[in-house]
Enzyme design. Structure first.
Site, PDB file in Angstrom:
ATOM      1  N   GLU A 559      13.946  -6.777  -1.332  1.00 33.28           N
ATOM      2  CA  GLU A 559      12.633  -7.421  -1.510  1.00 33.28           C
ATOM      3  C   GLU A 559      12.777  -8.900  -1.182  1.00 33.28           C
ATOM      4  OE1 GLU A 559       9.069  -8.202  -4.794  1.00 33.28           O
ATOM      5  OE2 GLU A 559      10.922  -7.223  -5.420  1.00 33.28           O
ATOM      6  N   ASN A 614       5.763  -9.002  -0.420  1.00 31.78           N
ATOM      7  CA  ASN A 614       4.564  -9.016  -1.274  1.00 31.78           C
ATOM      8  C   ASN A 614       3.373  -9.595  -0.517  1.00 31.78           C
ATOM      9  OD1 ASN A 614       5.423  -8.287  -4.238  1.00 31.78           O
ATOM     10  ND2 ASN A 614       7.061  -9.578  -3.406  1.00 31.78           N
ATOM     11  N   GLU A 646       3.926  -4.758  -0.390  1.00 32.84           N
ATOM     12  CA  GLU A 646       3.647  -4.537  -1.810  1.00 32.84           C
ATOM     13  C   GLU A 646       2.356  -5.254  -2.192  1.00 32.84           C
ATOM     14  OE1 GLU A 646       6.964  -5.838  -4.067  1.00 32.84           O
ATOM     15  OE2 GLU A 646       8.383  -4.414  -3.185  1.00 32.84           O
ATOM     16  N   ASP A 676       2.650  -2.588  -6.589  1.00 33.18           N
ATOM     17  CA  ASP A 676       3.523  -3.445  -7.387  1.00 33.18           C
ATOM     18  C   ASP A 676       2.934  -3.634  -8.788  1.00 33.18           C
ATOM     19  OD1 ASP A 676       5.670  -5.000  -7.943  1.00 33.18           O
ATOM     20  OD2 ASP A 676       4.965  -6.772  -6.857  1.00 33.18           O
ATOM     21  N   GLU A 733      11.512  -2.062 -11.863  1.00 34.16           N
ATOM     22  CA  GLU A 733      11.907  -3.465 -11.716  1.00 34.16           C
ATOM     23  C   GLU A 733      12.498  -3.972 -13.034  1.00 34.16           C
ATOM     24  OE1 GLU A 733       9.024  -5.673  -8.669  1.00 34.16           O
ATOM     25  OE2 GLU A 733       7.926  -4.946 -10.424  1.00 34.16           O
TER      26      GLU A 733
END
Length: 774
Positions: A559, A614, A646, A676, A733
């Site tokens: 990520e 993201n 995301e 997310d 996460e």
């Protein structure tokens, strides 16, 4: 009595009348010719001088000899032909010299020319009388001779002086009359000086009978022929000048500006446009002094535009005057072009008003406000005044519901109320949109608060429009001079800070500037400026946190996390600047940079790991997001299946239909879409039903509460079961301990991400590492 007795007793009245007629006609012609010679250029005078000499000499000679024919002394008389011819030549030469001297451009010249004329008439008369013979002795009275000479010279000087005076109204009548009086005075006074005693005539003289016939024919032919020629020449010249004036009149009449021709302070010609400016008829202008209308004409430079004022029947009006000088050897003309400036001045005033005032409300604008603020600071010095920054609340709703026309009505209504509520010494302006400011002289903080409440009360008065009562609130920030600032720019900024705090407050609509409370806003502005600078100077970095399979421990992807490095090497947390970037719109260029940088770096890795990026809700709201992603993939060469975007469920809730459409376009590119922070929203299940996500990321908050909260374990089990039933992989996460990893493995979680596997780093060896054990 002797002169009168000679005129009445010794002369034939019919011939005296004929002589008088010749004298009058000739004097009129000579007067006009003299005026023409003075008016003309020096290089053009010689033909006119010759014509004047011939016409004037013929007039004097014809008058003399017709009068001599009328003389009846009672004896037979005769004339010597040689002296008779010489007298005609003397008369012409004398007139030529007279008009030449009289046309010189000097003050003394007319009198000198007139004196020469009188002397020429005298010489012609007495030479002609020398040709007179009779059968008698001729005696002369010298006293009468002297009087005749004086009368001729004085009369001539006076006649020529009057003819040269261009400002004299009746000079065209007075000049011929004085010339007639000069000739008649000389002749009949000179004849009164003559006494005839009988005697025998000479053999070589013409007798009266012979002379009467010849002289009558000669006088008639020579006199009227010469006078007719002079009259014809003068008429042709006048016609030419009249045509020139007509052409000039046509030219100036065709001008839209007022045109005026002036000579020696008097109007010679003016067009209708100038007459309309003055409010007079065209014929009422000619001959009048230009100073009656134009101010300071003598001080105006030639060939330049000068703004002045024109005095009219209705007052004074602003004009623009162009002066041009046209000089001739005998006269100087000034041509004036006069332009009415009333419409231009009114337009300039309107432009100046618009430049300094708001076109919608009529209130002073930003420019006027800044000038007023500077003057107020200079005037007050150490004195105190308050600057009020005012912003309307809910004004956008009025525009959205009723349209901008109604919004403009409301702004005009509010501005009118502000004007009425403003006291002497106070100043109110509109900066633009729904922003207003006020400068209020005060004695203390309480007075500033009272003034703010008074203005706010005036602004919130409702307006009836569109069958509804429209009303806006007002948030007011107050900054005091010199307590809150020592510079005008700082004072404005502080008032704005106080206004934003009042706008965000639920308890009050009026706030004073307070340095401690407004520091957050100031910091927010600094961050905004810093974001722009960081983007321009490439101060952002991407750090990567690995994602691994729970079952095998192999790396499945990374990520990309944005970091903002400072000059000292420290980092500003994303939680401090991402929300500000989203509010200011900076997230769009920053998000594009992150997406392009992450794809470029991932494309260079040796192993084809997946890269997760993201997306901000602001980015997702733009319809061209799919086009941007496609362009970046083509530029970087990254395979679409390796890119995972995301999004949070909050981004979908704001506009579900629009967001779903954009996500489907992204899926068509081959890009994966992950949800997310799952579990933190209030509509997670409905979001999953609206769009087939490729992955669900379980929020890190569940991991932190896993050891102490039984509910967290239950929620994790439920989410994992949900993912299994929907065939959607689950990534947890925030995994930081082996116990958390063991629990997730036991419950069948697919992937994990957290500090247990590794902290985000700039370089993580993505090209070689394949196992999370590292």
């Amino acid at each position: 009595m002797r002169v009168l007795d000679c005129l009445t007793q010794d002369h034939n009245p019919w011939l005296v009348g004929l002589a008088a007629l010749i004298c009058v006609v000739g004097s009129v012609v000579l007067g006009h010719l003299y005026t023409r010679i003075r008016r003309g250029a020096a290089r053009d005078r010689l033909p006119w001088v010759f014509l004047g000499a011939v016409a004037g000499g013929a007039t004097i000679w014809c008058t003399h000899f017709v009068a001599m024919l009328a003389y009846k002394p009672g004896v037979e008389i005769a004339y010597a032909p040689l002296l008779t011819g010489v007298s005609l030549l003397v008369a012409m030469v004398g007139c030529g010299v007279a008009v030449t001297l009289g046309s010189i451009r000097q003050p003394w010249a007319p009198a000198l020319g007139g004196t020469a004329f009188g002397l020429g008439v005298t010489a012609m008369h007495y030479i002609g009388m020398s040709a007179f013979t009779a059968e008698a002795f001729v005696q002369w009275n010298m006293a009468y001779v002297a009087v005749s000479v004086i009368a001729a010279t004085v009369g001539g000087a006076l006649a020529f002086s009057v003819g040269a005076e261009t400002t004299l109204r009746h000079r065209r009548i007075l000049t011929p009359a004085l010339l007639v009086l000069t000739i008649v005075s000389l002749h009949f006074t000179g004849m009164g000086a003559l006494t005839v005693l009988p005697f025998a005539p000479s053999d070589d003289a013409w007798t009266l009978t012979e002379a009467e016939t010849l002289l009558a024919v000669g006088v008639a032919v020579v006199g009227f022929l010469i006078l007719g020629t002079a009259v014809a020449s003068y008429a042709l010249d006048e016609q030419s000048e009249r045509q020139s004036r007509d052409r000039l009149g046509s030219l100036i009449e065709g001008s839209v500006d007022g045109m005026l021709v002036e000579a020696e302070g008097r109007v010679v010609m003016a067009n209708r446009a100038f007459a309309e400016l003055c409010g007079l008829a065209d014929e009422a202008l000619v001959g009048r002094a230009v100073a009656d209308w134009v101010e300071d004409l003598d001080s105006m430079p030639p060939n330049a535009l000068v703004q002045s004022r024109l005095t009219t029947a209705d007052g004074s009006i602003p004009v623009e005057i162009a002066v041009r000088i046209e000089a001739t050897p005998d006269q100087t003309f000034r041509i004036l072009a006069v332009r009415d400036l009333r419409s231009r001045v009114a337009q300039e005033r309107r432009i100046s008003h618009l430049a300094r005032n708001d076109s919608l409300t009529g209130l002073p604008n930003r420019t006027s406000f800044l000038e007023k603020l500077d003057r107020t600071v200079a005037t007050f010095g150490e004195g105190q005044f308050a600057l009020l920054a005012i912003d309307l609340n809910r004004f956008k709703e009025v525009n959205d519901l009723y349209g901008h026309a109604v919004g403009d009505q409301l702004l005009t209504h509010i501005a009118g109320n502000l004007k009425q509520a403003t006291l002497d010494g106070e100043f109110v302006a509109r900066l633009g949109g729904d922003e207003f400011v006020a400068i209020v002289p005060i004695a203390d903080r309480e007075a500033a608060h009272t003034a703010a409440e008074r203005l706010r009360t005036a602004m919130v008065q409702p307006l009836m429009a569109e069958h509804a009562e429209l009303q806006c609130g007002a948030a007011i920030g107050i900054a005091l001079w010199p307590d809150d600032a020592s510079e005008t720019s700082v004072l404005i900024n502080n008032a704005d800070l106080a206004m934003y705090r009042a706008k965000a407050s639920l308890a009050t609509d009026v706030c004073f500037y307070e340095e401690a409370m407004d520091e957050a806003v100031r910091q927010r502005r600094r961050v905004t400026l810093g974001l722009r600078e960081a983007l321009e100077k490439n101060r952002f970095e991407l750090h990567y946190q690995l994602q691994a399979s729970v079952e095998t421990g192999l790396i499945t992807g990374y990520e990309a996390l944005l970091r903002w490095r400072q000059a000292d090497g420290s980092f500003i947390p994303p939680s401090d600047f991402i929300p500000i970037a989203e509010e200011t719109g900076m997230i769009l260029p920053i998000g594009e940079w992150v997406l392009r940088q992450a794809c470029a770096e991932a494309a260079s890795w040796a192993e084809p790991h997946r890269i997760a990026v993201n997306l901000s809700p602001v980015q997702l709201s733009h319809i061209d997001l799919p086009r941007l992603v496609h362009q970046i993939l083509l530029e970087t060469g990254l395979s679409p299946y390796r890119l995972e975007l995301e999004i949070t469920e909050t981004a979908m809730i704001s506009d579900m239909e629009r967001t779903t459409h954009i996500l489907r376009q992204l899926k068509l590119l081959g890009v994966s879409v992950a949800m997310d922070d799952f579990g933190t929203g209030y509509s997670s299940l409905s979001t999953l039903r609206a769009f087939p996500f490729d992955k669900i990321k379980l929020d890190r908050s569940f991991m932190s509460e896993l050891d102490g909260e039984p509910q967290s374990k239950a929620i994790i089990r439920a989410v994992l079961a949900l993912g299994e039933s929907l065939a959607i992989p689950i990534l947890a996460e925030g995994v930081e301990t082996q116990e958390q990893l063991a629990f997730l493995r036991e419950q069948g979680c697919d992937e994990v991400q957290g500090y247990l596997l590794g902290r985000p780093a700039r370089l993580i060896g993505a090209g070689t590492t394949t196992s999370a054990a590292a």
